[in-house]
Scaffold this active site. Structure first.
Site, PDB file in Angstrom:
ATOM      1  N   ARG A 136       7.972  -2.495  -6.776  1.00 10.09           N
ATOM      2  CA  ARG A 136       8.800  -1.669  -5.903  1.00 10.09           C
ATOM      3  C   ARG A 136       8.722  -2.201  -4.484  1.00 10.09           C
ATOM      4  O   ARG A 136       7.650  -2.315  -3.910  1.00 10.09           O
ATOM      5  CB  ARG A 136       8.323  -0.215  -5.948  1.00 10.09           C
ATOM      6  CG  ARG A 136       9.149   0.722  -5.089  1.00 10.09           C
ATOM      7  CD  ARG A 136       8.628   2.154  -5.198  1.00 10.09           C
ATOM      8  NE  ARG A 136       9.219   2.993  -4.181  1.00 10.09           N
ATOM      9  CZ  ARG A 136       8.754   3.098  -2.932  1.00 10.09           C
ATOM     10  NH1 ARG A 136       7.688   2.408  -2.569  1.00 10.09           N
ATOM     11  NH2 ARG A 136       9.342   3.893  -2.057  1.00 10.09           N
TER      12      ARG A 136
ATOM     13  N   ARG B 142      14.913   0.218   3.543  1.00  9.23           N
ATOM     14  CA  ARG B 142      15.187   1.362   4.404  1.00  9.23           C
ATOM     15  C   ARG B 142      16.531   1.137   5.096  1.00  9.23           C
ATOM     16  O   ARG B 142      16.671   0.224   5.916  1.00  9.23           O
ATOM     17  CB  ARG B 142      14.053   1.487   5.434  1.00  9.23           C
ATOM     18  CG  ARG B 142      14.093   2.728   6.267  1.00  9.23           C
ATOM     19  CD  ARG B 142      12.917   2.756   7.227  1.00  9.23           C
ATOM     20  NE  ARG B 142      11.655   3.000   6.541  1.00  9.23           N
ATOM     21  CZ  ARG B 142      10.464   2.825   7.110  1.00  9.23           C
ATOM     22  NH1 ARG B 142      10.380   2.396   8.358  1.00  9.23           N
ATOM     23  NH2 ARG B 142       9.361   3.077   6.431  1.00  9.23           N
TER      24      ARG B 142
ATOM     25  N   ARG C 185      -9.888 -11.617  -3.653  1.00 11.27           N
ATOM     26  CA  ARG C 185      -9.357 -12.491  -2.607  1.00 11.27           C
ATOM     27  C   ARG C 185     -10.183 -12.225  -1.355  1.00 11.27           C
ATOM     28  O   ARG C 185     -10.650 -11.103  -1.118  1.00 11.27           O
ATOM     29  CB  ARG C 185      -7.887 -12.184  -2.323  1.00 11.27           C
ATOM     30  CG  ARG C 185      -6.952 -12.527  -3.465  1.00 11.27           C
ATOM     31  CD  ARG C 185      -6.837 -14.003  -3.708  1.00 11.27           C
ATOM     32  NE  ARG C 185      -6.130 -14.683  -2.617  1.00 11.27           N
ATOM     33  CZ  ARG C 185      -6.016 -16.008  -2.517  1.00 11.27           C
ATOM     34  NH1 ARG C 185      -6.599 -16.792  -3.410  1.00 11.27           N
ATOM     35  NH2 ARG C 185      -5.341 -16.554  -1.522  1.00 11.27           N
TER      36      ARG C 185
ATOM     37  N   ARG D  25      -0.844 -14.203   9.207  1.00 10.21           N
ATOM     38  CA  ARG D  25      -0.394 -13.403  10.344  1.00 10.21           C
ATOM     39  C   ARG D  25      -1.280 -13.652  11.551  1.00 10.21           C
ATOM     40  O   ARG D  25      -2.384 -14.185  11.433  1.00 10.21           O
ATOM     41  CB  ARG D  25      -0.367 -11.926  10.003  1.00 10.21           C
ATOM     42  CG  ARG D  25      -1.704 -11.325   9.565  1.00 10.21           C
ATOM     43  CD  ARG D  25      -1.538  -9.871   9.161  1.00 10.21           C
ATOM     44  NE  ARG D  25      -2.788  -9.251   8.741  1.00 10.21           N
ATOM     45  CZ  ARG D  25      -2.936  -7.964   8.449  1.00 10.21           C
ATOM     46  NH1 ARG D  25      -1.907  -7.144   8.566  1.00 10.21           N
ATOM     47  NH2 ARG D  25      -4.097  -7.475   8.070  1.00 10.21           N
TER      48      ARG D  25
ATOM     49  N   GLU E  58      -5.194 -15.076  10.642  1.00  4.85           N
ATOM     50  CA  GLU E  58      -5.779 -14.605   9.384  1.00  4.85           C
ATOM     51  C   GLU E  58      -5.372 -15.530   8.237  1.00  4.85           C
ATOM     52  O   GLU E  58      -4.185 -15.787   8.028  1.00  4.85           O
ATOM     53  CB  GLU E  58      -5.296 -13.179   9.117  1.00  4.85           C
ATOM     54  CG  GLU E  58      -5.972 -12.467   7.979  1.00  4.85           C
ATOM     55  CD  GLU E  58      -5.577 -10.998   7.915  1.00  4.85           C
ATOM     56  OE1 GLU E  58      -5.038 -10.591   6.881  1.00  4.85           O
ATOM     57  OE2 GLU E  58      -5.800 -10.263   8.919  1.00  4.85           O
TER      58      GLU E  58
ATOM     59  N   TYR F 190      -8.190  -1.025  -4.854  1.00  4.64           N
ATOM     60  CA  TYR F 190      -7.700  -1.120  -3.484  1.00  4.64           C
ATOM     61  C   TYR F 190      -7.553   0.281  -2.906  1.00  4.64           C
ATOM     62  O   TYR F 190      -6.846   1.126  -3.448  1.00  4.64           O
ATOM     63  CB  TYR F 190      -6.358  -1.840  -3.411  1.00  4.64           C
ATOM     64  CG  TYR F 190      -5.911  -2.005  -1.976  1.00  4.64           C
ATOM     65  CD1 TYR F 190      -6.375  -3.069  -1.219  1.00  4.64           C
ATOM     66  CD2 TYR F 190      -5.099  -1.063  -1.369  1.00  4.64           C
ATOM     67  CE1 TYR F 190      -6.010  -3.205   0.111  1.00  4.64           C
ATOM     68  CE2 TYR F 190      -4.732  -1.185  -0.047  1.00  4.64           C
ATOM     69  CZ  TYR F 190      -5.188  -2.255   0.687  1.00  4.64           C
ATOM     70  OH  TYR F 190      -4.845  -2.377   2.010  1.00  4.64           O
TER      71      TYR F 190
ATOM     72  N   ASP G 249      -6.810   2.393   0.809  1.00  2.46           N
ATOM     73  CA  ASP G 249      -6.594   2.491   2.251  1.00  2.46           C
ATOM     74  C   ASP G 249      -7.692   3.374   2.830  1.00  2.46           C
ATOM     75  O   ASP G 249      -8.398   4.081   2.095  1.00  2.46           O
ATOM     76  CB  ASP G 249      -5.218   3.087   2.554  1.00  2.46           C
ATOM     77  CG  ASP G 249      -4.096   2.064   2.375  1.00  2.46           C
ATOM     78  OD1 ASP G 249      -4.323   0.881   2.648  1.00  2.46           O
ATOM     79  OD2 ASP G 249      -2.998   2.468   1.944  1.00  2.46           O
TER      80      ASP G 249
END
Length: 371
Positions: free
Chosen positions: A178, A182, A255, A286, A306, A354, A356
């Protein structure tokens, strides 16, 4: 099994002074429990730790931007330190051209010159019809099916291949099932209601959580596990779950990230906290300019490049590789973890999941409710 007849020095030994361990310790202390935290690093806070360079709070282990829809968790962190109004609006740089992220009407205008949602949708549909496939078998095919060829090739392909260290055609389609599109002129990366950075940096959040709790740093619990286990009735473990069990079924994959800091004699290097470099030929994914997280006015600035790479022993594990092979391996370790009620496993590494930041806090609060 825990020995309920033995007198322990502590109720809880908590291995790891990151968010999960710190929140659990704070809640346990509120309930009258005595805790000891040990951490192999020389600082608390885990990956949220900030290093002060030139008066700037540098996110030592990569950018950490707090966001949540959960008012309870937002209020929880703000009781320790007020959070500012920082809004994450990253920019993508592809061969010198800049595009707004996430994919929104600004992105589509920059890509094709489209000015209305219908024009943008028509352009995407046209490319999906021309280049898409009925049965996407890999990440590349899945992404093209979702956003078309232009966005995929300029803003997804190179970045993803650097991030995972593999060609997009070799990555499973589910990784990118997904992709949000927007169709408004809105550069706010997150949809969450609450978002910000602690005023003064994440170290203040950690200090608030750990106030009055004994912490010992520079200690590798696994090197003297028997001795530490004897100190507490229960052990909360937040490290790598496979290492806890001596990797007896094999190592889990991760990773890892490498960071290169640069200090520049200027007030503003790139005008934004986060700029992604999406072409494969540029080795870093980035550049972070840390002062923008707190609207800094310092005369100098610090940037971080990074780099993503395969994890090896000795490196910091950042992202679990949740493919079928690793998930099956994790299940074996979890079965061992569930078999001994002396140990509580929590956090990204111990649960091989994972998380947040708000999710880690929520999981720690939920786990602590069982005390």
């Amino acid at each position: 099994m825990a020995d309920v007849t033995k007198k322990y020095t502590y109720d809880y030994l908590i291995v790891g002074a990151g968010l999960f361990g710190s929140v659990f310790a704070h809640e346990a202390k509120k309930k009258g429990k005595k805790c000891l935290i040990v951490d192999r690093r020389n600082h608390t806070g885990g990956n949220t730790f900030c290093e002060n360079i030139e008066g700037i709070n540098v996110h030592k282990y990569g950018a950490h931007i707090f966001h949540t829809n959960d008012k309870k968790i937002w209020d929880y962190v703000n009781q320790f330190v007020p959070f500012n109004r920082y809004t994450n609006s990253p920019v993508a740089n592809f061969k010198g051209k800049l595009y707004n992220l996430p994919f929104n009407m600004n992105t589509f205008y920059q890509m094709w010159g489209t000015k209305t949602p219908n024009e943008a949708k028509a352009k995407i549909d046209e490319q999906v019809q021309e280049f898409g496939t009925d049965r996407p078998m890999n990440l590349e095919e899945q992404a093209i099916n979702l956003v078309g060829k232009d966005i995929y090739e300029k803003l997804i392909k190179g970045y993803t291949e650097k991030q995972w260290g593999r060609k997009a055609t070799e990555l499973p389609a589910f990784i990118i099932k997904r992709l949000p599109l927007r169709f408004t002129y809105d550069n706010n990366y997150f949809n969450d209601k609450y978002q910000g950075i602690p005023e003064g940096g994440y170290n203040l959040l950690t200090e608030g959580l750990l106030e009055g709790i004994e912490v010992r740093l520079g200690i590798d619990y696994l090197q003297d596990r028997e001795s530490f286990d004897s100190l507490a009735e229960k052990v909360v473990y937040t490290g790598n779950i496979d290492e806890f069990f001596n990797c007896q079924f094999g190592q889990l994959d991760y990773r890892t990230l490498r960071f290169e800091n640069e200090t520049h004699e200027m007030e503003n290097y790139q005008g934004n906290a986060v700029i992604n470099y999406t072409e494969y030929e540029i080795p870093y994914t980035r550049i972070i300019e840390h002062k923008h997280f707190e609207f800094g006015k310092q005369k100098k600035t610090v940037i971080t490049k990074e780099f993503s790479s395969e994890w090896e022993n000795g490196a910091e594990p950042y992202y679990p590789v949740n493919n079928d092979k690793n998930n099956e391996l994790y299940k074996k370790y979890k079965a061992l973890a569930d078999a001994d009620d002396k140990y509580i496993f929590g956090g990204r590494l111990a649960e091989y999941k994972y998380y947040d930041m708000h999710q880690v806090i929520g999981a720690a609060l939920k786990k602590s409710e069982s005390i």
